[in-house]
Design a protein around this motif. Sequence first.
Motif, PDB file in Angstrom:
ATOM      1  N   GLN A 175       0.836  -1.214   0.000  1.00 44.49           N
ATOM      2  CA  GLN A 175       0.000   0.000   0.000  1.00 44.49           C
ATOM      3  C   GLN A 175       0.871   1.265   0.000  1.00 44.49           C
ATOM      4  N   LEU A 188       2.660   1.681  -3.361  1.00 43.34           N
ATOM      5  CA  LEU A 188       1.788   2.256  -4.390  1.00 43.34           C
ATOM      6  C   LEU A 188       1.618   3.754  -4.194  1.00 43.34           C
ATOM      7  N   TYR A 189       1.531   4.189  -2.946  1.00 46.00           N
ATOM      8  CA  TYR A 189       1.368   5.613  -2.664  1.00 46.00           C
ATOM      9  C   TYR A 189       2.568   6.406  -3.201  1.00 46.00           C
ATOM     10  N   LEU A 236       4.783   5.437  -5.413  1.00 46.10           N
ATOM     11  CA  LEU A 236       4.814   5.308  -6.863  1.00 46.10           C
ATOM     12  C   LEU A 236       3.881   6.329  -7.504  1.00 46.10           C
ATOM     13  N   ALA A 237       2.665   6.434  -6.949  1.00 43.72           N
ATOM     14  CA  ALA A 237       1.694   7.396  -7.480  1.00 43.72           C
ATOM     15  C   ALA A 237       2.173   8.830  -7.299  1.00 43.72           C
ATOM     16  N   GLU A 274       0.953   2.743 -17.487  1.00 39.84           N
ATOM     17  CA  GLU A 274       1.232   2.862 -16.052  1.00 39.84           C
ATOM     18  C   GLU A 274       0.719   1.658 -15.263  1.00 39.84           C
ATOM     19  N   LEU A 275      -0.317   0.992 -15.784  1.00 34.93           N
ATOM     20  CA  LEU A 275      -0.854  -0.168 -15.066  1.00 34.93           C
ATOM     21  C   LEU A 275       0.181  -1.280 -14.988  1.00 34.93           C
ATOM     22  N   VAL A 306       2.441  -0.442 -12.152  1.00 37.60           N
ATOM     23  CA  VAL A 306       1.783  -0.752 -10.878  1.00 37.60           C
ATOM     24  C   VAL A 306       1.858  -2.248 -10.597  1.00 37.60           C
ATOM     25  N   GLN A 307       1.631  -3.064 -11.629  1.00 35.71           N
ATOM     26  CA  GLN A 307       1.692  -4.522 -11.430  1.00 35.71           C
ATOM     27  C   GLN A 307       3.085  -4.949 -10.985  1.00 35.71           C
ATOM     28  N   CYS A 331       5.287  -3.114  -9.457  1.00 36.00           N
ATOM     29  CA  CYS A 331       5.475  -2.601  -8.092  1.00 36.00           C
ATOM     30  C   CYS A 331       4.840  -3.540  -7.075  1.00 36.00           C
ATOM     31  N   LEU A 332       3.602  -3.966  -7.339  1.00 37.72           N
ATOM     32  CA  LEU A 332       2.911  -4.864  -6.411  1.00 37.72           C
ATOM     33  C   LEU A 332       3.593  -6.227  -6.343  1.00 37.72           C
TER      34      LEU A 332
END
Length: 434
Positions: free
Chosen positions: A263, A266-267, A269-270, A321-322, A325-326, A328-329
Amino acid sequence: MADLFASDDAARDHAPLADQLRPRTLAEVVGQEHLTAADGAIGRMVTAGRLSSIILWGPPGTGKTTIARLLADAVAMRFEPISAVFSGVADLKKVFAAAKDHARQGAKTLLFVDEIHRFNRAQQDSFLPFVEDGTVTLVGATTENPSFELNAALLSRAQVLILRRLDAAALEQLLDRAEALTQRSLPLTAAARDALLASADGDGRFLLNQVETLYAIDLPEPLDPAGLSALLHRRVAVYDKDREGHYNLISALHKSLRGSDPQAALYYLARMLTAGEQPLYVLRRLVRFATEDIGLADPQAVVQCLAAKDAYEFLGSPEGELAIVQACLYCATAPKSNATYAAMKASFKSARDTGSLMPPMNIVNAPTKLMKQVGYGKGYQYDHDTAEGFSGANYWPEEMTPQTFYAPTDRGFEARIAERIAHWNRLRAERQEG
């Protein structure tokens, strides 16, 4: 230049709201009580009546200019402001000459330098003799990390004081003061008021400019958050891609990934991507993370990151960008191990320390007859010809004791690797004993 910092009372009535509400005493400064309170660094200086040279470091709109002016008033010093954006060496010489003249008349000068980090190293050096002999007391203001932007000689003569981003309580105080001064309530619902505070991102000046815009518009009814968003813009996040904000956020992302907090990862990264960071820079850092902090605990991590790079380059923004995100997760939730990284550092150090040691003769090639005659390749055992596919031979230089660089953890795929290494170590010991 003084007009940039003008504050006489006659001009206040026609000044922007932020200037009208500029504090008149240090006690009125909001959000910086850790400095201005009686036990704070500034509070102690004022109580003693002696001011040392200081660097005020903090985000925009947190009160640096105001504090400098009020400090001069509090210790009865002459306030001389300049901006590094508009000033050069010639301007500094005039300021120092004037300060010397006033010193002969018994008046001390507080030299306030806004955006001091914009002066180059030579210009910063020009301050040193005048700070050293007390001609001026320097108060510099900067939004950039002084460790990177100011030279060591100047930093050794000044105390760095850190101003904090204004929190919601401090910003609320500014709204209350604006309403008291104008005798008008803000035309906002409670939810929109909270949204206005959030939109300021800790910048008091920006907030008051937004308030002034609201007062200038005739609104039939209070705005809700959607109406406020349509009317006003948010403050752009402070983020310089080659300065401290950049390094702070990439460090926070890396450490959140290492700490297996998807979590938080992701923050950050965003935060980086919405502030305009180059996606390929983030992807490079994710690839590095996959090899440094995951390694063979999950060999697919680096594959996922490289696949995300390919996907981003194929799709572009915003669809790509998705994939970031993948990746990163995946990295955040993968088992962690720095055993590969530690092994690299240890083996590279050993290679540097041991120099040019010859490998054992049994594992070097013998492409010529002479080399075979002198023993190159003699006694080499082809591992695939053994029953276990493992010869247990020695591969280390004769002058060197076998080392252990790579020590796999018991996490993820490395647990299986550890079992294999332990099995081979047992077989090698048996062969060498035999």
